[in-house]
Design a protein around this motif. Structure first.
Motif, PDB file in Angstrom:
ATOM      1  N   VAL A  28      -5.831  -9.183   5.223  1.00 43.29           N
ATOM      2  CA  VAL A  28      -6.209  -9.078   6.638  1.00 43.29           C
ATOM      3  C   VAL A  28      -7.406  -9.987   6.930  1.00 43.29           C
ATOM      4  O   VAL A  28      -7.441 -10.693   7.939  1.00 43.29           O
ATOM      5  CB  VAL A  28      -6.555  -7.623   7.017  1.00 43.29           C
ATOM      6  N   SER A  29      -8.375  -9.980   6.023  1.00 45.85           N
ATOM      7  CA  SER A  29      -9.588 -10.780   6.217  1.00 45.85           C
ATOM      8  C   SER A  29      -9.267 -12.275   6.232  1.00 45.85           C
ATOM      9  O   SER A  29      -9.809 -13.027   7.056  1.00 45.85           O
ATOM     10  CB  SER A  29     -10.591 -10.467   5.105  1.00 45.85           C
ATOM     11  N   PHE A  89     -13.386  -3.835  10.976  1.00 44.93           N
ATOM     12  CA  PHE A  89     -13.758  -2.540  11.535  1.00 44.93           C
ATOM     13  C   PHE A  89     -12.864  -1.465  10.922  1.00 44.93           C
ATOM     14  O   PHE A  89     -11.681  -1.355  11.246  1.00 44.93           O
ATOM     15  CB  PHE A  89     -13.631  -2.567  13.053  1.00 44.93           C
ATOM     16  N   ASP A  90     -13.444  -0.665  10.028  1.00 41.78           N
ATOM     17  CA  ASP A  90     -12.685   0.259   9.198  1.00 41.78           C
ATOM     18  C   ASP A  90     -11.874   1.293   9.970  1.00 41.78           C
ATOM     19  O   ASP A  90     -10.811   1.716   9.515  1.00 41.78           O
ATOM     20  CB  ASP A  90     -13.617   0.985   8.228  1.00 41.78           C
ATOM     21  N   PHE A  91     -12.374   1.729  11.112  1.00 38.98           N
ATOM     22  CA  PHE A  91     -11.714   2.827  11.828  1.00 38.98           C
ATOM     23  C   PHE A  91     -10.651   2.343  12.810  1.00 38.98           C
ATOM     24  O   PHE A  91     -10.002   3.156  13.470  1.00 38.98           O
ATOM     25  CB  PHE A  91     -12.764   3.683  12.555  1.00 38.98           C
ATOM     26  N   ASN A 137      -7.879  -4.898  14.893  1.00 40.21           N
ATOM     27  CA  ASN A 137      -8.887  -5.793  14.328  1.00 40.21           C
ATOM     28  C   ASN A 137      -8.569  -7.244  14.682  1.00 40.21           C
ATOM     29  O   ASN A 137      -9.451  -8.003  15.097  1.00 40.21           O
ATOM     30  CB  ASN A 137      -8.953  -5.636  12.808  1.00 40.21           C
ATOM     31  N   LEU A 138      -7.303  -7.617  14.528  1.00 39.14           N
ATOM     32  CA  LEU A 138      -6.916  -8.989  14.840  1.00 39.14           C
ATOM     33  C   LEU A 138      -7.080  -9.280  16.331  1.00 39.14           C
ATOM     34  O   LEU A 138      -7.480 -10.389  16.723  1.00 39.14           O
ATOM     35  CB  LEU A 138      -5.480  -9.251  14.393  1.00 39.14           C
ATOM     36  N   ILE A 192      -7.943   0.169   8.750  1.00 41.14           N
ATOM     37  CA  ILE A 192      -8.447  -0.644   7.641  1.00 41.14           C
ATOM     38  C   ILE A 192      -8.930   0.227   6.496  1.00 41.14           C
ATOM     39  O   ILE A 192      -8.717  -0.084   5.315  1.00 41.14           O
ATOM     40  CB  ILE A 192      -9.596  -1.562   8.127  1.00 41.14           C
ATOM     41  N   GLU A 193      -9.545   1.372   6.809  1.00 41.67           N
ATOM     42  CA  GLU A 193     -10.142   2.217   5.768  1.00 41.67           C
ATOM     43  C   GLU A 193      -9.131   2.764   4.770  1.00 41.67           C
ATOM     44  O   GLU A 193      -9.507   3.131   3.647  1.00 41.67           O
ATOM     45  CB  GLU A 193     -10.908   3.373   6.418  1.00 41.67           C
TER      46      GLU A 193
END
Length: 226
Positions: A137-138, A86-88, A94-95, A126-127
């Motif tokens: 991260v992924s 999730f870029d924002f 995210n984790l 993330i962006e």
């Protein structure tokens, strides 16, 4: 046997996809899935990850059928070519989102940030990250539930030389920890560096399954890179 694949098939309208692939994978292997674009590489990984449903055939990870998606999520970690983050939101958030999804304790977040050298980026969205950092991260996200099988689709696509080396080191470390790894790749140097075994697909069919040394001497490799 950690992974068993029997006649797994997925076809699309343009007749591209995967045709009745069958193979077995033992615990601790690192397998490169190679072939031209459209050969079925990404389709295979997405089916094993539970992202798409096969038209026919079956596969089991540690005895768990692909149809049992709730159990499969704890057995397979999947890193798509384009990160599903999730870029924002921040790295840490995210984790947290995926930790809730995988129903793993939040202590795994702190461990993942430390293990993947992400502590200094924990509050960054993330962006704003480089592609290499997004990839770290992924990969960390995919391992939150400590799955025994890691699937990666073109893990170094679009990365520069230095970041590629870092990802190679990370994947070697993950493999040496006992994980079984399947990854797609177009890069001969990546295959030579990471793979203990190679599976080659051509027009959806399996045309080679064997040792890297045999693959690089074969007509299959010559035809792929001619």
């Amino acid at each position: 046997m950690q992974l068993e694949v029997h006649n797994l098939t997925k076809l699309y309208q343009e007749k591209r996809g995967l045709l009745a692939a069958s193979f077995q994978v033992e615990k601790g292997e690192s397998i490169a899935i190679v072939g031209h674009n459209g050969a079925g590489k990404s389709t295979l990984l997405k089916m094993l990850a539970g992202w798409i449903v096969p038209d026919s055939g079956e596969a089991r990870v540690d005895g768990i059928d692909l149809k049992n998606r709730s159990a499969l999520v704890r057995k397979t970690g999947f890193v798509p070519e384009t990160p599903n983050l999730f870029d924002f939101f921040s790295v840490e958030y995210n984790l947290k989102l995926f930790a809730r999804l995988f129903q793993v304790p939040f202590v795994r977040i702190a461990e993942t940030l430390q293990e993947f050298d992400l502590l200094s980026f924990r509050r960054n969205r993330i962006e704003v990250l480089s592609k290499g950092l997004k990839q770290r991260v992924s990969i960390g996200r995919s391992l939150l539930a400590d799955p025994p099988l890691l699937l990666l689709d073109e893990p170094t696509s679009g990365l520069d030389f230095e970041m590629t080396k870092q990802i190679y080191g990370l994947l070697k470390k993950i493999h040496s920890s006992g994980k079984t790894v399947l990854f797609t790749s177009h890069r001969p140097e990546e295959i030579k560096t990471l793979a203990t075994r190679i599976i080659a697909l051509h027009h959806g069919g399996l045309v080679f399954d064997g040792a890297p040394s045999d693959y690089f001497r074969s007509s299959v490799h010559e035809n792929l890179y001619a």
